[in-house]
Design a protein around this motif. Structure first.
Motif, PDB file in Angstrom:
ATOM      1  N   GLU A 116     -16.367  11.231 -10.850  1.00 48.24           N
ATOM      2  CA  GLU A 116     -17.466  10.324 -11.198  1.00 48.24           C
ATOM      3  C   GLU A 116     -16.948   9.076 -11.896  1.00 48.24           C
ATOM      4  O   GLU A 116     -17.409   7.960 -11.614  1.00 48.24           O
ATOM      5  CB  GLU A 116     -18.483  11.049 -12.085  1.00 48.24           C
ATOM      6  CG  GLU A 116     -19.279  12.104 -11.368  1.00 48.24           C
ATOM      7  CD  GLU A 116     -20.150  12.943 -12.286  1.00 48.24           C
ATOM      8  OE1 GLU A 116     -21.072  13.590 -11.757  1.00 48.24           O
ATOM      9  OE2 GLU A 116     -19.921  12.965 -13.518  1.00 48.24           O
ATOM     10  N   LEU A 117     -15.997   9.240 -12.818  1.00 52.63           N
ATOM     11  CA  LEU A 117     -15.448   8.083 -13.519  1.00 52.63           C
ATOM     12  C   LEU A 117     -14.638   7.191 -12.582  1.00 52.63           C
ATOM     13  O   LEU A 117     -14.681   5.965 -12.698  1.00 52.63           O
ATOM     14  CB  LEU A 117     -14.581   8.543 -14.694  1.00 52.63           C
ATOM     15  CG  LEU A 117     -15.315   9.176 -15.866  1.00 52.63           C
ATOM     16  CD1 LEU A 117     -14.324   9.737 -16.875  1.00 52.63           C
ATOM     17  CD2 LEU A 117     -16.258   8.181 -16.533  1.00 52.63           C
ATOM     18  N   THR A 158     -16.373  13.659 -20.904  1.00 47.81           N
ATOM     19  CA  THR A 158     -16.074  12.303 -20.450  1.00 47.81           C
ATOM     20  C   THR A 158     -14.886  11.716 -21.186  1.00 47.81           C
ATOM     21  O   THR A 158     -13.964  11.168 -20.575  1.00 47.81           O
ATOM     22  CB  THR A 158     -17.311  11.398 -20.627  1.00 47.81           C
ATOM     23  OG1 THR A 158     -18.377  11.925 -19.822  1.00 47.81           O
ATOM     24  CG2 THR A 158     -17.013   9.966 -20.214  1.00 47.81           C
ATOM     25  N   GLU A 192     -16.317   4.448 -10.515  1.00 43.64           N
ATOM     26  CA  GLU A 192     -16.640   3.205 -11.217  1.00 43.64           C
ATOM     27  C   GLU A 192     -15.444   2.261 -11.344  1.00 43.64           C
ATOM     28  O   GLU A 192     -15.546   1.220 -11.982  1.00 43.64           O
ATOM     29  CB  GLU A 192     -17.194   3.536 -12.600  1.00 43.64           C
ATOM     30  CG  GLU A 192     -18.459   4.376 -12.554  1.00 43.64           C
ATOM     31  CD  GLU A 192     -18.904   4.869 -13.913  1.00 43.64           C
ATOM     32  OE1 GLU A 192     -18.419   4.345 -14.936  1.00 43.64           O
ATOM     33  OE2 GLU A 192     -19.747   5.783 -13.955  1.00 43.64           O
ATOM     34  N   THR A 193     -14.313   2.616 -10.736  1.00 43.43           N
ATOM     35  CA  THR A 193     -13.103   1.799 -10.815  1.00 43.43           C
ATOM     36  C   THR A 193     -12.732   1.284  -9.431  1.00 43.43           C
ATOM     37  O   THR A 193     -13.414   1.562  -8.444  1.00 43.43           O
ATOM     38  CB  THR A 193     -11.915   2.619 -11.366  1.00 43.43           C
ATOM     39  OG1 THR A 193     -11.520   3.577 -10.375  1.00 43.43           O
ATOM     40  CG2 THR A 193     -12.276   3.330 -12.659  1.00 43.43           C
ATOM     41  N   ILE A 226     -10.686   3.330 -18.233  1.00 41.08           N
ATOM     42  CA  ILE A 226     -12.040   3.838 -18.399  1.00 41.08           C
ATOM     43  C   ILE A 226     -12.434   3.492 -19.827  1.00 41.08           C
ATOM     44  O   ILE A 226     -11.688   3.775 -20.763  1.00 41.08           O
ATOM     45  CB  ILE A 226     -12.109   5.366 -18.200  1.00 41.08           C
ATOM     46  CG1 ILE A 226     -11.535   5.800 -16.857  1.00 41.08           C
ATOM     47  CG2 ILE A 226     -13.527   5.874 -18.392  1.00 41.08           C
ATOM     48  CD1 ILE A 226     -12.357   5.462 -15.641  1.00 41.08           C
TER      49      ILE A 226
END
Length: 189
Positions: free
Chosen positions: A23-24, A164, A27-28, A178
């Motif tokens: 998921e993280l 997270t 976002e990259t 992140i």
């Protein structure tokens, strides 16, 4: 330039760490290559409401653990590194001893031989001597052992935030940016 990250999930407990990593990474600018063991699928169903198809949707490309000829099995496939999360003791042992009998362990072997970051997040407790020796062997070969131990010094009590932050810290070991609050230190100690 877009970087590639290999993310592997094994059958150890802690599947949410692997899910959160994917998921993280969405976002990259990282291109993600997912590999999961058969046992990971079983544990994922036991621990979460996610399906394997949910993980595949988060990754740019999914490779079968049985496909020893996949792109990630070659040193010419340039990556920013590999994250094995959660990492079972079986997988850790196989990596430590150069047993590259499936795509997860073969890809990890390639990452090590190419001197790229290999970050293993082992999930077991307590550790026995064999576990510790295997961790030392991987460390001596250039890998990074990063057990998913949560930190408490910033007053975090929410499990989702702990997961997270822990995964973000592991990804930072491969220079993946992140956003998370860094430790600011204590003013008066």
């Amino acid at each position: 330039m877009t970087e590639r990250i290999i993310v592997a999930l094994t059958g150890a407990t802690g599947q949410l760490y692997g899910v959160r990593a994917l998921e993280l990474l969405v976002e990259t600018d990282q291109e993600t290559h997912l590999i999961y063991s058969n046992a990971a699928g079983l544990t994922l169903r036991q621990e979460t409401e996610y399906e394997l198809s949910d993980l595949e949707d988060l990754a740019n490309e999914t490779h079968s653990v049985k496909n020893i000829g996949a792109r990630t099995a070659s040193g010419s496939f340039r990556t920013a590194g590999m994250l094995v999360v959660p990492c079972s003791m079986k997988t850790l042992s196989n990596i430590a001893h150069g047993n590259s009998g499936n795509l997860i362990t073969r890809s990890a072997d390639v990452v090590l031989k190419e001197r790229r970051p290999l970050v293993l997040m082992p999930r077991e407790k307590p550790f026995n001597r064999i576990h510790l020796e295997n961790m030392l062997t991987v460390t001596d070969a250039g890998g990074i052992i990063c057990p998913p131990f949560p930190s408490f010094y910033q007053g975090i009590t929410d499990m989702d935030e702990m997961i997270t932050r822990t995964v973000a810290r592991a990804l930072s070991l491969m220079d993946v940016e992140i956003s998370f609050d860094e430790w600011e230190g204590l003013e008066d100690w």
